[in-house]
Design a protein around this motif. Structure first.
Motif, PDB file in Angstrom:
ATOM      1  N   THR A  72       0.806  -1.206   0.000  1.00 55.56           N
ATOM      2  CA  THR A  72       0.000   0.000   0.000  1.00 55.56           C
ATOM      3  C   THR A  72       0.845   1.265   0.000  1.00 55.56           C
ATOM      4  O   THR A  72       0.336   2.336  -0.269  1.00 55.56           O
ATOM      5  N   ASP A  73       2.145   1.176   0.302  1.00 53.64           N
ATOM      6  CA  ASP A  73       2.983   2.370   0.302  1.00 53.64           C
ATOM      7  C   ASP A  73       3.797   2.511  -0.989  1.00 53.64           C
ATOM      8  O   ASP A  73       4.697   3.315  -1.064  1.00 53.64           O
ATOM      9  N   THR A  74       3.454   1.756  -2.013  1.00 55.44           N
ATOM     10  CA  THR A  74       4.152   1.831  -3.283  1.00 55.44           C
ATOM     11  C   THR A  74       3.761   3.117  -3.996  1.00 55.44           C
ATOM     12  O   THR A  74       2.581   3.406  -4.157  1.00 55.44           O
ATOM     13  N   SER A  75       4.761   3.865  -4.456  1.00 51.28           N
ATOM     14  CA  SER A  75       4.485   5.126  -5.124  1.00 51.28           C
ATOM     15  C   SER A  75       3.913   4.897  -6.516  1.00 51.28           C
ATOM     16  O   SER A  75       4.082   3.834  -7.116  1.00 51.28           O
ATOM     17  N   ALA A  76       3.270   5.925  -7.035  1.00 47.79           N
ATOM     18  CA  ALA A  76       2.718   5.861  -8.386  1.00 47.79           C
ATOM     19  C   ALA A  76       3.828   5.570  -9.394  1.00 47.79           C
ATOM     20  O   ALA A  76       3.647   4.763 -10.309  1.00 47.79           O
ATOM     21  N   ALA A  77       4.972   6.197  -9.236  1.00 46.07           N
ATOM     22  CA  ALA A  77       6.095   5.977 -10.161  1.00 46.07           C
ATOM     23  C   ALA A  77       6.575   4.530 -10.098  1.00 46.07           C
ATOM     24  O   ALA A  77       6.864   3.919 -11.137  1.00 46.07           O
ATOM     25  N   ASP A  78       6.654   3.960  -8.888  1.00 43.69           N
ATOM     26  CA  ASP A  78       7.092   2.567  -8.747  1.00 43.69           C
ATOM     27  C   ASP A  78       6.100   1.608  -9.408  1.00 43.69           C
ATOM     28  O   ASP A  78       6.495   0.668 -10.097  1.00 43.69           O
ATOM     29  N   VAL A  79       4.817   1.833  -9.193  1.00 47.88           N
ATOM     30  CA  VAL A  79       3.789   0.985  -9.798  1.00 47.88           C
ATOM     31  C   VAL A  79       3.876   1.093 -11.316  1.00 47.88           C
ATOM     32  O   VAL A  79       3.832   0.084 -12.021  1.00 47.88           O
ATOM     33  N   PHE A  80       4.026   2.313 -11.820  1.00 44.92           N
ATOM     34  CA  PHE A  80       4.092   2.508 -13.262  1.00 44.92           C
ATOM     35  C   PHE A  80       5.309   1.802 -13.861  1.00 44.92           C
ATOM     36  O   PHE A  80       5.194   1.098 -14.865  1.00 44.92           O
ATOM     37  N   ARG A  81       6.479   2.006 -13.258  1.00 44.16           N
ATOM     38  CA  ARG A  81       7.702   1.348 -13.766  1.00 44.16           C
ATOM     39  C   ARG A  81       7.557  -0.180 -13.755  1.00 44.16           C
ATOM     40  O   ARG A  81       7.975  -0.861 -14.679  1.00 44.16           O
ATOM     41  N   HIS A  82       6.981  -0.703 -12.687  1.00 43.79           N
ATOM     42  CA  HIS A  82       6.752  -2.146 -12.603  1.00 43.79           C
ATOM     43  C   HIS A  82       5.818  -2.594 -13.735  1.00 43.79           C
ATOM     44  O   HIS A  82       6.038  -3.627 -14.373  1.00 43.79           O
ATOM     45  N   GLY A  83       4.798  -1.795 -14.006  1.00 38.15           N
ATOM     46  CA  GLY A  83       3.874  -2.109 -15.089  1.00 38.15           C
ATOM     47  C   GLY A  83       4.557  -2.145 -16.447  1.00 38.15           C
ATOM     48  O   GLY A  83       4.270  -3.017 -17.270  1.00 38.15           O
ATOM     49  N   LEU A  84       5.482  -1.230 -16.689  1.00 36.28           N
ATOM     50  CA  LEU A  84       6.231  -1.250 -17.951  1.00 36.28           C
ATOM     51  C   LEU A  84       7.029  -2.542 -18.083  1.00 36.28           C
ATOM     52  O   LEU A  84       7.082  -3.148 -19.146  1.00 36.28           O
ATOM     53  N   ARG A  85       7.648  -2.960 -16.994  1.00 35.61           N
ATOM     54  CA  ARG A  85       8.426  -4.207 -17.011  1.00 35.61           C
ATOM     55  C   ARG A  85       7.513  -5.393 -17.339  1.00 35.61           C
ATOM     56  O   ARG A  85       7.881  -6.280 -18.111  1.00 35.61           O
ATOM     57  N   LEU A  86       6.329  -5.409 -16.752  1.00 28.62           N
ATOM     58  CA  LEU A  86       5.384  -6.494 -17.022  1.00 28.62           C
ATOM     59  C   LEU A  86       4.937  -6.494 -18.483  1.00 28.62           C
ATOM     60  O   LEU A  86       4.799  -7.559 -19.091  1.00 28.62           O
ATOM     61  N   LEU A  87       4.733  -5.318 -19.069  1.00 31.69           N
ATOM     62  CA  LEU A  87       4.368  -5.247 -20.485  1.00 31.69           C
ATOM     63  C   LEU A  87       5.493  -5.780 -21.358  1.00 31.69           C
ATOM     64  O   LEU A  87       5.249  -6.506 -22.318  1.00 31.69           O
ATOM     65  N   LEU A  88       6.729  -5.433 -21.034  1.00 32.90           N
ATOM     66  CA  LEU A  88       7.872  -5.956 -21.799  1.00 32.90           C
ATOM     67  C   LEU A  88       7.989  -7.466 -21.652  1.00 32.90           C
ATOM     68  O   LEU A  88       8.377  -8.159 -22.593  1.00 32.90           O
ATOM     69  N   LYS A 127       5.512  -9.333 -21.349  1.00 31.99           N
ATOM     70  CA  LYS A 127       4.264  -9.835 -21.923  1.00 31.99           C
ATOM     71  C   LYS A 127       3.399 -10.552 -20.879  1.00 31.99           C
ATOM     72  O   LYS A 127       2.646 -11.472 -21.188  1.00 31.99           O
ATOM     73  N   ASP A 128       3.506 -10.108 -19.643  1.00 33.33           N
ATOM     74  CA  ASP A 128       2.730 -10.671 -18.547  1.00 33.33           C
ATOM     75  C   ASP A 128       1.499  -9.793 -18.317  1.00 33.33           C
ATOM     76  O   ASP A 128       1.428  -9.008 -17.364  1.00 33.33           O
ATOM     77  N   ILE A 129       0.550  -9.927 -19.205  1.00 41.42           N
ATOM     78  CA  ILE A 129      -0.645  -9.085 -19.175  1.00 41.42           C
ATOM     79  C   ILE A 129      -1.473  -9.373 -17.915  1.00 41.42           C
ATOM     80  O   ILE A 129      -2.038  -8.454 -17.316  1.00 41.42           O
ATOM     81  N   THR A 130      -1.517 -10.620 -17.494  1.00 38.48           N
ATOM     82  CA  THR A 130      -2.268 -10.967 -16.283  1.00 38.48           C
ATOM     83  C   THR A 130      -1.735 -10.194 -15.081  1.00 38.48           C
ATOM     84  O   THR A 130      -2.507  -9.592 -14.322  1.00 38.48           O
ATOM     85  N   ALA A 131      -0.424 -10.188 -14.900  1.00 40.55           N
ATOM     86  CA  ALA A 131       0.174  -9.458 -13.774  1.00 40.55           C
ATOM     87  C   ALA A 131      -0.024  -7.955 -13.941  1.00 40.55           C
ATOM     88  O   ALA A 131      -0.233  -7.241 -12.955  1.00 40.55           O
ATOM     89  N   TRP A 132       0.032  -7.455 -15.185  1.00 42.54           N
ATOM     90  CA  TRP A 132      -0.182  -6.023 -15.424  1.00 42.54           C
ATOM     91  C   TRP A 132      -1.597  -5.638 -15.007  1.00 42.54           C
ATOM     92  O   TRP A 132      -1.796  -4.624 -14.341  1.00 42.54           O
ATOM     93  N   VAL A 133      -2.566  -6.458 -15.349  1.00 46.49           N
ATOM     94  CA  VAL A 133      -3.958  -6.178 -14.981  1.00 46.49           C
ATOM     95  C   VAL A 133      -4.126  -6.235 -13.470  1.00 46.49           C
ATOM     96  O   VAL A 133      -4.927  -5.482 -12.898  1.00 46.49           O
ATOM     97  N   GLU A 134      -3.370  -7.063 -12.790  1.00 45.40           N
ATOM     98  CA  GLU A 134      -3.459  -7.149 -11.330  1.00 45.40           C
ATOM     99  C   GLU A 134      -2.990  -5.870 -10.647  1.00 45.40           C
ATOM    100  O   GLU A 134      -3.253  -5.661  -9.462  1.00 45.40           O
ATOM    101  N   LEU A 135      -2.308  -4.988 -11.386  1.00 45.03           N
ATOM    102  CA  LEU A 135      -1.904  -3.691 -10.836  1.00 45.03           C
ATOM    103  C   LEU A 135      -3.077  -2.718 -10.767  1.00 45.03           C
ATOM    104  O   LEU A 135      -2.939  -1.616 -10.245  1.00 45.03           O
ATOM    105  N   TRP A 136      -4.219  -3.119 -11.308  1.00 46.75           N
ATOM    106  CA  TRP A 136      -5.380  -2.241 -11.390  1.00 46.75           C
ATOM    107  C   TRP A 136      -6.333  -2.433 -10.217  1.00 46.75           C
ATOM    108  O   TRP A 136      -6.592  -3.553  -9.795  1.00 46.75           O
ATOM    109  N   HIS A 137      -6.861  -1.338  -9.733  1.00 45.35           N
ATOM    110  CA  HIS A 137      -7.928  -1.364  -8.739  1.00 45.35           C
ATOM    111  C   HIS A 137      -9.172  -1.970  -9.402  1.00 45.35           C
ATOM    112  O   HIS A 137      -9.377  -1.815 -10.610  1.00 45.35           O
TER     113      HIS A 137
END
Length: 142
Positions: free
Chosen positions: A3-19, A21-31
């Motif tokens: 819960t203390d993860t910054s917006a920038a950290d979440v976003f960077r992690h999401g980019l890594r997941l897209l690269l 090709k882990d779409i399932t994990a990327w979607v799990e970043l969503w509320h």
């Protein structure tokens, strides 16, 4: 995500997941009630998706259409609200169907709360896709 993860950290992690090709994990970043918006979407393309399930459905076939290789330019700007960032970035790769290069610049406004994306406004250039019919992957699959 904690819960203390910054917006920038979440976003960077999401980019890594897209690269990766882990779409399932990327979607799990969503509320669960997260909203994905495309203010510049051309007619016939989605402009507003509400909820994690809608985002998952939209992104399901993404790796089958775009093979992302890198985000060589990523600049993250903090706003006066610590939960919201503005991102300037460029994604490169190839269009799977045509094997043509993919090179897209984006600006995104992303809000993260409790480690999850609650709102993502994606300001991408639809003209780049409309000029290349092989890139028209979103009408039938998204």
């Amino acid at each position: 995500m904690t819960t203390d993860t910054s917006a920038a950290d979440v976003f960077r992690h999401g980019l890594r997941l897209l690269l990766d090709k882990d779409i399932t994990a990327w979607v799990e970043l969503w509320h669960e009630g997260g909203v994905l918006e495309f203010p510049f979407a051309p007619d016939g393309w989605p402009r507003h998706l509400e909820g994690r399930a809608a985002v998952a459905d939209y992104m399901r076939g993404y790796p089958d259409h775009i093979d992302l290789h890198d985000f060589p330019e990523v600049q993250i700007h903090q706003t006066t609200d610590a939960r919201t960032i503005v991102v300037e970035m460029r994604g490169v790769g190839r269009l799977v169907e045509s094997d043509r290069p993919f090179d897209m610049a984006y600006i995104a406004v992303v809000t993260v709360q409790d480690g999850l994306i609650t709102r993502y406004r994606d300001y991408w250039n639809p003209l780049a896709v409309l000029q290349d019919p092989a890139a028209d992957f979103t009408r039938g699959t998204r």
